[in-house]
Design an enzyme around this catalytic site. Sequence first.
Site, PDB file in Angstrom:
ATOM      1  N   ARG A  36      45.383  32.006  43.342  1.00  0.00           N
ATOM      2  CA  ARG A  36      44.982  30.370  43.951  1.00  0.00           C
ATOM      3  C   ARG A  36      43.066  30.832  44.385  1.00  0.00           C
ATOM      4  O   ARG A  36      42.150  29.826  44.182  1.00  0.00           O
ATOM      5  CB  ARG A  36      45.262  30.004  45.129  1.00  0.00           C
ATOM      6  N   ASP A 143      49.471  16.891  58.544  1.00  0.00           N
ATOM      7  CA  ASP A 143      49.488  18.083  57.997  1.00  0.00           C
ATOM      8  C   ASP A 143      48.407  18.642  57.785  1.00  0.00           C
ATOM      9  O   ASP A 143      47.229  18.087  58.410  1.00  0.00           O
ATOM     10  CB  ASP A 143      49.720  18.147  56.276  1.00  0.00           C
TER      11      ASP A 143
END
Length: 274
Positions: A36, A143
């Site tokens: 990532r 979120d």
Amino acid sequence: MTATLSADELQLVTGLLYRLTGMTFGENKRYYIERRITERMKQTGIASARAYLAHAALDPAERQALVNAFTINETYFFREDHQFRALGDQILPEIVRTKRPGDLVRIWSLPCSTGDEPYSIAIWLLENWPMVDAYNIEIIGSDIDTSAVEAARAGRYAARALSRLPASLVERYFEAEHRQYRRIIEDLRESVQFSVVNLVDPASVATQGRFDVILCRNLLIYFDDASRKIAADNLFDRLHPGGFLCLGHSESMARISDRFDFVRLDDAIVYRRP
């Protein structure tokens, strides 16, 4: 080619992520982290991991992109539907016992990921709770991942996300689009609100007001003890007295907080603010 992080660089990454999200990542997640970080380095055109981390530390937009890259958005419609049964059969009837017809009932789903859960709540109540039209039901999905929240607002889903839904509900609540995608109908998209919230940031959580029911499922497992305690206190503060909290099936408040009452229902174990 995937970047290789030194021990110091790995510690810098995991420390930054912990401060930003409360989530813990260790050496056992090295490959996951390196993949990532490599993707973010490519996106920003920065050649070294240390230079990228210095950039992320100073740039709020890149910090958010980094958070988005590390959030886990594993979800689908009607996940852990035993809690939806408990919601309709026991939790909401208890909540509305002290309310009048037309009163506001607020339900919070976090992390909401791409919207599967809050939309599932809306569909479940429309299909299974006879009193759904008697009250003003407000469903909020939140979120920390801004990309996930954008996807939730758009409401487009592939077949995998809808696999647990009966075909009749798919036809009723989702419009067919190209490439086997379906979009949730406009009435439902407009009935669920979405926001960006960091559960371990009290100021961020406080912006959402108070709720009668909170579903916070499969998030606390990514936190350490200190982050879980902060999250638990924030969840407690966001509940009205008498409000209910639903956690994931592998999660428990037993070793986190003694502020909640333990409640065993027919279909689920939940927690209640006294």
